[in-house]
Design a protein around this motif. Structure first.
Motif, PDB file in Angstrom:
ATOM      1  N   ALA A  14       0.837  -1.191   0.000  1.00 24.89           N
ATOM      2  CA  ALA A  14       0.000   0.000   0.000  1.00 24.89           C
ATOM      3  C   ALA A  14       0.880   1.252   0.000  1.00 24.89           C
ATOM      4  CB  ALA A  14      -0.918   0.004   1.211  1.00 24.89           C
ATOM      5  N   GLY A  15       0.471   2.220  -0.825  1.00 24.74           N
ATOM      6  CA  GLY A  15       1.254   3.434  -0.977  1.00 24.74           C
ATOM      7  C   GLY A  15       2.243   3.384  -2.123  1.00 24.74           C
ATOM      8  N   GLY A  16       2.452   2.202  -2.659  1.00 25.31           N
ATOM      9  CA  GLY A  16       3.399   2.042  -3.753  1.00 25.31           C
ATOM     10  C   GLY A  16       2.804   2.375  -5.107  1.00 25.31           C
ATOM     11  N   SER A  17       3.598   2.139  -6.147  1.00 22.22           N
ATOM     12  CA  SER A  17       3.204   2.474  -7.518  1.00 22.22           C
ATOM     13  C   SER A  17       3.455   1.304  -8.453  1.00 22.22           C
ATOM     14  CB  SER A  17       3.997   3.693  -8.013  1.00 22.22           C
ATOM     15  OG  SER A  17       3.732   4.834  -7.237  1.00 22.22           O
ATOM     16  N   LEU A  18       2.664   1.272  -9.496  1.00 25.47           N
ATOM     17  CA  LEU A  18       2.854   0.348 -10.602  1.00 25.47           C
ATOM     18  C   LEU A  18       2.503   1.060 -11.894  1.00 25.47           C
ATOM     19  CD1 LEU A  18       1.269  -3.039  -9.409  1.00 25.47           C
ATOM     20  CD2 LEU A  18       3.687  -2.608  -9.836  1.00 25.47           C
ATOM     21  N   ARG A  19       3.128   0.627 -12.964  1.00 21.95           N
ATOM     22  CA  ARG A  19       2.776   1.150 -14.281  1.00 21.95           C
ATOM     23  C   ARG A  19       2.381  -0.007 -15.188  1.00 21.95           C
ATOM     24  NH1 ARG A  19       6.466   3.563 -19.146  1.00 21.95           N
ATOM     25  NH2 ARG A  19       5.073   5.253 -19.839  1.00 21.95           N
ATOM     26  N   LEU A  20       1.138  -0.007 -15.587  1.00 21.54           N
ATOM     27  CA  LEU A  20       0.653  -1.029 -16.503  1.00 21.54           C
ATOM     28  C   LEU A  20       0.828  -0.557 -17.944  1.00 21.54           C
ATOM     29  CD1 LEU A  20      -2.692  -2.120 -14.777  1.00 21.54           C
ATOM     30  CD2 LEU A  20      -0.357  -2.894 -14.333  1.00 21.54           C
ATOM     31  N   SER A  21       1.134  -1.508 -18.798  1.00 19.14           N
ATOM     32  CA  SER A  21       1.234  -1.226 -20.228  1.00 19.14           C
ATOM     33  C   SER A  21       0.285  -2.138 -20.985  1.00 19.14           C
ATOM     34  CB  SER A  21       2.661  -1.459 -20.728  1.00 19.14           C
ATOM     35  OG  SER A  21       3.567  -0.582 -20.106  1.00 19.14           O
ATOM     36  N   CYS A  22      -0.213  -1.645 -22.099  1.00 15.71           N
ATOM     37  CA  CYS A  22      -1.075  -2.433 -22.964  1.00 15.71           C
ATOM     38  C   CYS A  22      -0.557  -2.254 -24.388  1.00 15.71           C
ATOM     39  CB  CYS A  22      -2.517  -1.970 -22.861  1.00 15.71           C
ATOM     40  SG  CYS A  22      -3.631  -2.710 -24.087  1.00 15.71           S
ATOM     41  N   ALA A  23       0.027  -3.301 -24.927  1.00 15.85           N
ATOM     42  CA  ALA A  23       0.570  -3.250 -26.283  1.00 15.85           C
ATOM     43  C   ALA A  23      -0.462  -3.790 -27.261  1.00 15.85           C
ATOM     44  CB  ALA A  23       1.849  -4.067 -26.363  1.00 15.85           C
ATOM     45  N   ALA A  24      -0.828  -2.975 -28.223  1.00 17.19           N
ATOM     46  CA  ALA A  24      -1.813  -3.365 -29.229  1.00 17.19           C
ATOM     47  C   ALA A  24      -1.093  -3.793 -30.498  1.00 17.19           C
ATOM     48  CB  ALA A  24      -2.746  -2.205 -29.523  1.00 17.19           C
ATOM     49  N   SER A  25      -1.466  -4.929 -31.031  1.00 12.63           N
ATOM     50  CA  SER A  25      -0.859  -5.404 -32.272  1.00 12.63           C
ATOM     51  C   SER A  25      -1.940  -5.846 -33.245  1.00 12.63           C
ATOM     52  CB  SER A  25       0.108  -6.562 -31.997  1.00 12.63           C
ATOM     53  OG  SER A  25      -0.586  -7.654 -31.428  1.00 12.63           O
ATOM     54  N   GLY A  26      -1.570  -5.889 -34.503  1.00 14.44           N
ATOM     55  CA  GLY A  26      -2.530  -6.229 -35.543  1.00 14.44           C
ATOM     56  C   GLY A  26      -2.605  -5.115 -36.563  1.00 14.44           C
ATOM     57  N   ARG A  27      -3.010  -5.478 -37.754  1.00 13.06           N
ATOM     58  CA  ARG A  27      -2.970  -4.515 -38.845  1.00 13.06           C
ATOM     59  C   ARG A  27      -3.827  -3.289 -38.570  1.00 13.06           C
ATOM     60  NH1 ARG A  27      -4.292  -6.820 -44.661  1.00 13.06           N
ATOM     61  NH2 ARG A  27      -6.306  -7.101 -43.665  1.00 13.06           N
ATOM     62  N   ILE A  28      -4.994  -3.478 -38.001  1.00 18.54           N
ATOM     63  CA  ILE A  28      -5.886  -2.332 -37.799  1.00 18.54           C
ATOM     64  C   ILE A  28      -5.276  -1.332 -36.824  1.00 18.54           C
ATOM     65  CG2 ILE A  28      -7.976  -3.602 -38.354  1.00 18.54           C
ATOM     66  CD1 ILE A  28      -8.514  -3.800 -35.332  1.00 18.54           C
ATOM     67  N   PHE A  29      -4.534  -1.818 -35.848  1.00 15.63           N
ATOM     68  CA  PHE A  29      -3.929  -0.912 -34.877  1.00 15.63           C
ATOM     69  C   PHE A  29      -2.678  -0.262 -35.445  1.00 15.63           C
ATOM     70  CE2 PHE A  29      -6.969  -1.585 -31.879  1.00 15.63           C
ATOM     71  CZ  PHE A  29      -7.013  -2.846 -31.297  1.00 15.63           C
ATOM     72  N   SER A  30      -1.919  -0.986 -36.191  1.00 17.86           N
ATOM     73  CA  SER A  30      -0.660  -0.445 -36.685  1.00 17.86           C
ATOM     74  C   SER A  30      -0.894   0.695 -37.678  1.00 17.86           C
ATOM     75  CB  SER A  30       0.181  -1.541 -37.332  1.00 17.86           C
ATOM     76  OG  SER A  30      -0.494  -2.089 -38.459  1.00 17.86           O
ATOM     77  N   ARG A  31      -2.015   0.656 -38.363  1.00 17.91           N
ATOM     78  CA  ARG A  31      -2.303   1.698 -39.358  1.00 17.91           C
ATOM     79  C   ARG A  31      -2.769   2.986 -38.716  1.00 17.91           C
ATOM     80  NH1 ARG A  31      -5.485  -1.382 -44.329  1.00 17.91           N
ATOM     81  NH2 ARG A  31      -3.683  -2.436 -45.224  1.00 17.91           N
ATOM     82  N   THR A  32      -3.744   2.879 -37.837  1.00 24.18           N
ATOM     83  CA  THR A  32      -4.371   4.081 -37.289  1.00 24.18           C
ATOM     84  C   THR A  32      -4.784   3.863 -35.843  1.00 24.18           C
ATOM     85  OG1 THR A  32      -6.447   3.310 -38.258  1.00 24.18           O
ATOM     86  CG2 THR A  32      -5.251   5.045 -39.445  1.00 24.18           C
ATOM     87  N   PHE A  33      -3.825   3.711 -34.969  1.00 24.09           N
ATOM     88  CA  PHE A  33      -4.126   3.450 -33.562  1.00 24.09           C
ATOM     89  C   PHE A  33      -4.909   4.594 -32.939  1.00 24.09           C
ATOM     90  CE2 PHE A  33      -3.927   1.113 -29.852  1.00 24.09           C
ATOM     91  CZ  PHE A  33      -3.379   1.824 -28.784  1.00 24.09           C
TER      92      PHE A  33
END
Length: 128
Positions: A14-33
């Motif tokens: 409690a009181g600490g920190s975390l950083r979450l990441s979400c990596a999106a892959s696939g043609r639809i995301f790579s073109r126009t995320f």
């Protein structure tokens, strides 16, 4: 193949920190995320899934659950097709599986049914 992959979860005091990441892959995301509004949701045992934070495609508009306002920050890097959730001052009640989600529009959305792609989730556990 469209994929959202979360990372960065874990056990923190409690009181600490975390950083979450979400990596999106696939043609639809790579073109126009930037065409996709993004959100972070969480689900604790025995509870319904709830919105934590949402972000428009441009990153200019955000929405937060009242319980995390002032502690969590959602952001995105469209060039890297990645969304982040910086979580500070964590509390035991933040313990949950956190999910990343993408919507078919660049707006900002607060309901889970408005999102069309989901990651597998990452566990966040905050000890007291």
């Amino acid at each position: 193949q469209v994929q959202l992959v979360e990372s960065g979860g874990g056990l923190v005091q409690a009181g600490g920190s975390l950083r979450l990441s979400c990596a999106a892959s696939g043609r639809i995301f790579s073109r126009t995320f930037s065409n996709y509004g993004m959100g972070w949701f969480r689900q604790a045992p025995g509870k319904e899934r709830e919105l934590v934070a949402a972000l428009s495609g441009s990153g200019g508009n955000t929405d937060y659950a009242d319980s995390v306002k002032g502690r969590f920050t959602i952001s995105r890097d469209n060039a890297k097709t990645t969304v982040y959730l910086q979580m500070n001052s964590l509390k035991p009640e933040d313990t949950a599986v956190y999910y990343c989600a993408a919507a078919w529009s660049s707006g900002i959305f607060s309901r889970d049914y408005q999102y069309h792609y989901w990651g597998q989730g990452t566990q966040v556990t905050v000890s007291s």
